[in-house]
Design an enzyme around this catalytic site. Sequence first.
Site, mmCIF file in Angstrom:
data_model
loop_
_atom_site.group_PDB
_atom_site.id
_atom_site.type_symbol
_atom_site.label_atom_id
_atom_site.label_comp_id
_atom_site.label_asym_id
_atom_site.label_seq_id
_atom_site.Cartn_x
_atom_site.Cartn_y
_atom_site.Cartn_z
ATOM 1 C CD GLU A 77 -29.331 68.960 16.418
ATOM 2 O OE1 GLU A 77 -29.003 69.739 17.323
ATOM 3 O OE2 GLU A 77 -28.624 68.727 15.440
HETATM 4 C C1 FAD Z 1 -28.214 58.945 12.857
HETATM 5 C C2 FAD Z 1 -27.469 59.961 13.653
HETATM 6 C C3 FAD Z 1 -27.248 61.227 13.131
HETATM 7 C C4 FAD Z 1 -26.515 62.166 13.855
HETATM 8 N N1 FAD Z 1 -26.217 63.389 13.286
HETATM 9 C C5 FAD Z 1 -25.309 64.201 13.896
HETATM 10 C C6 FAD Z 1 -24.800 65.359 13.234
HETATM 11 O O1 FAD Z 1 -25.192 65.694 12.121
HETATM 12 N N2 FAD Z 1 -23.829 66.080 13.858
HETATM 13 C C7 FAD Z 1 -23.349 65.739 15.089
HETATM 14 O O2 FAD Z 1 -22.467 66.432 15.589
HETATM 15 N N3 FAD Z 1 -23.821 64.660 15.751
HETATM 16 C C8 FAD Z 1 -24.782 63.885 15.181
HETATM 17 N N4 FAD Z 1 -25.244 62.768 15.826
HETATM 18 C C9 FAD Z 1 -24.780 62.486 17.171
HETATM 19 C C10 FAD Z 1 -25.860 62.712 18.214
HETATM 20 O O3 FAD Z 1 -26.117 64.076 18.365
HETATM 21 C C11 FAD Z 1 -25.410 62.014 19.499
HETATM 22 O O4 FAD Z 1 -25.501 60.619 19.259
HETATM 23 C C12 FAD Z 1 -26.244 62.411 20.692
HETATM 24 O O5 FAD Z 1 -26.026 63.750 21.022
HETATM 25 C C13 FAD Z 1 -25.992 61.539 21.910
HETATM 26 O O6 FAD Z 1 -24.610 61.388 22.147
HETATM 27 P P1 FAD Z 1 -24.004 59.922 22.333
HETATM 28 O O7 FAD Z 1 -24.453 59.107 21.190
HETATM 29 O O8 FAD Z 1 -22.555 60.047 22.570
HETATM 30 O O9 FAD Z 1 -24.719 59.360 23.608
HETATM 31 P P2 FAD Z 1 -24.221 59.574 25.104
HETATM 32 O O10 FAD Z 1 -23.890 60.989 25.337
HETATM 33 O O11 FAD Z 1 -23.196 58.556 25.419
HETATM 34 O O12 FAD Z 1 -25.550 59.235 25.894
HETATM 35 C C14 FAD Z 1 -25.953 57.916 26.214
HETATM 36 C C15 FAD Z 1 -27.132 57.986 27.189
HETATM 37 O O13 FAD Z 1 -26.731 58.688 28.369
HETATM 38 C C16 FAD Z 1 -27.575 59.789 28.598
HETATM 39 N N5 FAD Z 1 -26.770 60.906 29.114
HETATM 40 C C17 FAD Z 1 -25.524 61.286 28.735
HETATM 41 N N6 FAD Z 1 -25.152 62.368 29.410
HETATM 42 C C18 FAD Z 1 -26.166 62.709 30.222
HETATM 43 C C19 FAD Z 1 -26.390 63.755 31.179
HETATM 44 N N7 FAD Z 1 -25.485 64.689 31.403
HETATM 45 N N8 FAD Z 1 -27.583 63.779 31.813
HETATM 46 C C20 FAD Z 1 -28.523 62.847 31.584
HETATM 47 N N9 FAD Z 1 -28.371 61.849 30.692
HETATM 48 C C21 FAD Z 1 -27.218 61.788 30.024
HETATM 49 C C22 FAD Z 1 -28.202 60.131 27.264
HETATM 50 O O14 FAD Z 1 -29.452 60.774 27.422
HETATM 51 C C23 FAD Z 1 -28.329 58.748 26.626
HETATM 52 O O15 FAD Z 1 -29.513 58.142 27.050
HETATM 53 C C24 FAD Z 1 -26.028 61.841 15.143
HETATM 54 C C25 FAD Z 1 -26.275 60.574 15.679
HETATM 55 C C26 FAD Z 1 -26.959 59.638 14.945
HETATM 56 C C27 FAD Z 1 -27.146 58.265 15.530
#
Ligand code: FAD
Length: 596
Positions: A439
């Site tokens: 989220e």
């Molecule tokens: C168990 C689980 C359940 C989930 N459920 C859902 C679901 O139901 N539906 C769905 O759509 N998704 C879901 N997700 C996905 C989840 O919402 C994303 O993992 C999350 O939004 C982070 O995206 P990412 O993993 O690509 O990390 P990234 O975006 O790659 O981020 C990696 C790091 O970089 C930082 N970062 C990235 N961009 C920025 C920025 N612009 N400014 C500052 N910091 C930044 C982040 O804070 C983080 O620390 C789920 C994930 C998990 C692990």
Amino acid sequence: MTAYSAPLRDMQFVISELAGLDSLATLPGYEEVTAELAGAVLEEAAKIAGEVLAPLNKLGDERGASLTKEGVVAAEGFGAAYRRFIDNGWNGLSGDPDYGGQGLPGLVAAAAAEMWNSANMSFALCPLLTAGAMEAIKAHASDELKSRYLPKLVSGEWSGTMNLTEPQAGSDLSAVRTRAVLEGDHYRISGQKMFITWGDHDMTENVVHLVLARLPDAPEGTRGISLFLVPKFLVGADGSLAGRNDVTCASIEHKLGIHASPTCVMSFGEKEGAIGYLVGRKNEGLAHMFTMMNEARQKVGIQGLGIAEGAYQAARDYAKERVQGRPVGQRSGDRVTIIHHPDVRRMLLTMKSQIEAMRAFGYVLAADIDLAHKRRDAAERQRHQARVDLLTPVLKGWCTELGVEIASMGVQVFGGMGYIEETGAAQYLRDARIATIYEGTTGIQAGDLVGRKLPTDNGRAMAALIGDMRAVEGQLGGADNVDFPAIRENLAAGTQALEQATQWMLQTIGTEPNAALGASVNYMMLTGYVCGGWQMARAALAARAQLTAGVDEDFYRAKIATARFYAEQILPKATALLTAVKSGASTALALEEEQF
Ligand SMILES: Cc1cc2nc3c(=O)[nH]c(=O)nc-3n(C[C@H](O)[C@H](O)[C@H](O)COP(=O)(O)OP(=O)(O)OC[C@H]3O[C@@H](n4cnc5c(N)ncnc54)[C@H](O)[C@@H]3O)c2cc1C
């Protein structure tokens, strides 16, 4: 160790004394809502949490959900528990009565959700996502889609999901690639989504996916994303299921916690293309999805609170049983339980005071959401909405970060046994860990707070909040004991820190956005700690007023002592964070990439 007993006394205190249940009862649709009704509902919600969901928590963690040829099979016992959950009407607790919901305030639903998350976070995620899907459909879908899908989602016979994430599109949803092509009165959706919570399962007969995708002629970036409703089973005009849609779960992830919540890779359109229906307007899907995301962010904040409470109860019970050492200064005589040691008391009160602060903060914001929807006066609705907008990222970010810290402290109270899976303390920590990530990560929440929410109204909503804090400060004077001056002094320092940090942020975000964003998480945490202190001060005042009646003195005295502990031991973090905020991000950005 899965016993859970809902903290009903504190919940009722917060609902009535701090969140103003009485004033909600004056709103249209809530006329029947009384403290007695809310109390009765919460007692029943506590029963299902304690008797049905908590006993499944460890089993779900150990065995998890599994993928078979027919799709995902929920962890053992979850199907029966879900059936009981929906048969008792819990899914539609605050749902719209027009679609079969019970129409209770979101405030009451927030308290119920806290319990279910304490008892079994994996389970609670399923109704959490369904609720978000309901809100988005209600706000943006056509009347036909609403009448076809909402009643079954409200009843819980079908569940809802949120399909945003793709391998290249996590925090940055502008990179979404899933495609949607018009075909008659519907679209064909193709692409792959990952990390989809409860993306497939056998607890309901249908799963309704809300999917972000791009039309062929859509502009690049976030302005080219549309929102689609894609059911697992197609639904006929009469509401009956009409065959399998082209959407499947390709795999489920192996992960740190919430093992019973299947995290699915979802394939759309591997064959002819999954049939989907446009929700809202073309290319405005991300804005529409924010209805669901804001709802989910508030609920994930409550999840942070819920998991912290579960961890606290386990730690507290263990501290009352585990015998180790003698009282300070005694070399002989009986050994004592560890709760007699001052440092264990410190840990327990650090957990308890922050949980009570989060509860008060979260429930008061839940009441603001109800007021923002239902007050008759448009200006008043707007005033509440401005606060909700401002504080949603704080609720999500601060409460989930504290959820992890508190669950970690729970492991510490257990000592070595906390690190051993048998006690359940480690599961709370593993489960809590995801809430700061999904989220929108903590960094994304903080960026939203300083990059959008603060500058949108040039700090007006924050100034109004600080004004409310100062009004409470004024009421803390004139007390005849030592607790209230200490609470006042620390709240005053915290409020001042928030005001100064806000001024710095407003000046810096326009001129040096890197510095502001580098300091944003510290600012968000500062805001959370001070909001918690404000609510704990209000709680102390309400407890003092009640004490004169001479009933339930233990509870009220404990509340005042806990509020003072929070003021003295937790609130000073705000002043320290102010120093960090004002020094900006220059050091964080000082090293070149190669120097890491
Ligand atoms: C168990 C689980 C359940 C989930 N459920 C859902 C679901 O139901 N539906 C769905 O759509 N998704 C879901 N997700 C996905 C989840 O919402 C994303 O993992 C999350 O939004 C982070 O995206 P990412 O993993 O690509 O990390 P990234 O975006 O790659 O981020 C990696 C790091 O970089 C930082 N970062 C990235 N961009 C920025 C920025 N612009 N400014 C500052 N910091 C930044 C982040 O804070 C983080 O620390 C789920 C994930 C998990 C692990």
